[in-house]
Motif scaffolding. Structure first.
Motif, PDB file in Angstrom:
ATOM      1  N   ASP A   3       0.827  -1.197   0.000  1.00 51.43           N
ATOM      2  CA  ASP A   3       0.000   0.000   0.000  1.00 51.43           C
ATOM      3  C   ASP A   3       0.870   1.259   0.000  1.00 51.43           C
ATOM      4  OD1 ASP A   3      -1.954   1.876   0.296  1.00 51.43           O
ATOM      5  OD2 ASP A   3      -2.645   1.192   2.251  1.00 51.43           O
ATOM      6  N   LYS A   5      -0.853   4.343  -0.392  1.00 55.72           N
ATOM      7  CA  LYS A   5      -1.882   5.385  -0.324  1.00 55.72           C
ATOM      8  C   LYS A   5      -1.389   6.561   0.514  1.00 55.72           C
ATOM      9  CE  LYS A   5      -6.051   2.576  -0.949  1.00 55.72           C
ATOM     10  NZ  LYS A   5      -5.373   1.287  -1.175  1.00 55.72           N
ATOM     11  N   ALA A  29      -0.789   1.421  -6.617  1.00 52.38           N
ATOM     12  CA  ALA A  29      -0.701   1.181  -5.177  1.00 52.38           C
ATOM     13  C   ALA A  29      -1.202   2.371  -4.370  1.00 52.38           C
ATOM     14  CB  ALA A  29       0.742   0.860  -4.785  1.00 52.38           C
ATOM     15  N   GLY A  30      -1.624   3.443  -5.049  1.00 49.14           N
ATOM     16  CA  GLY A  30      -2.263   4.556  -4.374  1.00 49.14           C
ATOM     17  C   GLY A  30      -1.450   5.816  -4.254  1.00 49.14           C
ATOM     18  N   SER A 228       7.815   0.695  -0.137  1.00 45.43           N
ATOM     19  CA  SER A 228       6.726   0.613   0.827  1.00 45.43           C
ATOM     20  C   SER A 228       7.218   0.246   2.220  1.00 45.43           C
ATOM     21  CB  SER A 228       5.711  -0.429   0.360  1.00 45.43           C
ATOM     22  OG  SER A 228       6.227  -1.742   0.585  1.00 45.43           O
TER      23      SER A 228
END
Length: 248
Positions: A3, A5, A29-30, A228
């Protein structure tokens, strides 16, 4: 897919190949993604095809004024930077006998200088816990004929990644290096204009344990991991995505 985001990412050399695939993966993945490339039209086309969350800024990473302008655009977004993928760079086949001062300097200016000053210029914008991913190459440790300048420049990138990991640790900024093996990209295809010779090169590169050349999306997935929080205890490290060509 990890993620991203709420994060803001920069991908240099983001108009094609590994850079384009990674920018797309970041966006999926945002993340909000800034991409660079040297040609205005290609940057605009790439950003448009990647979607509303991607901003294109034309510029050359070997030109400090272009990097300053890029950082001004990112600064104006107000979110700082959480991810930098210093991907821009290239190489050509040049033997030792053919090497010239101009080619050697150009190769190191693009691959090393462009990376050094992209990261340097991004430092004021990097948020605590940011992730920097550098683009290395399996060529750095293989001794491929006629690829000496490129290989040496990528060996320098691996060394810089280790140094910067220690320099930036107090800001909780992680620095890791992605090591692509043979990945099917325009950069790989353009190395050899002769079709028959190009196919011979492809056949040679496919002689790895997986018996194929990799896809840019496979490399991008590894970059997303390094970008990430899934890789939160990794810094100064490298991930090799090469089908095993340098491993067995």
């Amino acid at each position: 897919m990890p993620d991203l985001k709420g994060k803001t990412a920069l991908v240099t050399g983001g108009t094609s190949g590994i850079g384009y695939a990674t920018a797309r993966a970041f966006a999926e993945a945002g993340a909000t993604v800034f991409i660079t490339g040297r040609t205005q039209q290609r940057v605009e086309d790439a950003a448009a095809s990647l979607g509303a969350g991607v901003v294109g800024v034309a510029g050359d990473v070997t030109r400090l004024e272009d990097l300053d302008r890029l950082m001004d655009v990112i600064r104006a977004s107000g979110a700082g930077l959480d991810v930098v993928f210093a991907n821009a760079g290239s190489g050509e086949y040049v033997t030792l006998a053919e090497e010239t001062p101009e080619h050697l300097l150009d190769t190191f200016n693009r691959n090393v200088g462009g990376t050094v000053f992209t990261v340097q210029k991004s430092l004021p914008l990097l948020n605590p816990g940011a992730s920097i991913v550098l683009a290395g190459s399996t060529a750095a440790t293989r001794g491929l004929p006629a690829f000496g300048a490129y290989a040496a420049s990528k060996a320098a990138i691996r060394s810089l990644g280790r140094t910067w990991a220690t320099e930036l640790a107090d800001r909780k900024i992680r620095v890791n290096t992605i090591i692509p093996g043979p990945i099917l990209t325009p950069g790989l295809t353009d190395l050899e204009p002769d079709v028959a010779k190009r196919q011979a090169i492809f056949d040679s590169l496919a002689s790895n344990p997986m018996q194929r050349i990799g896809d840019a999306d496979e490399l991008a997935a590894a970059v997303v991991f390094l970008a990430s929080d899934a890789s939160s205890f990794m810094t100064g490290s490298e991930i090799v995505v090469d089908g095993g060509i340098n491993q067995v």
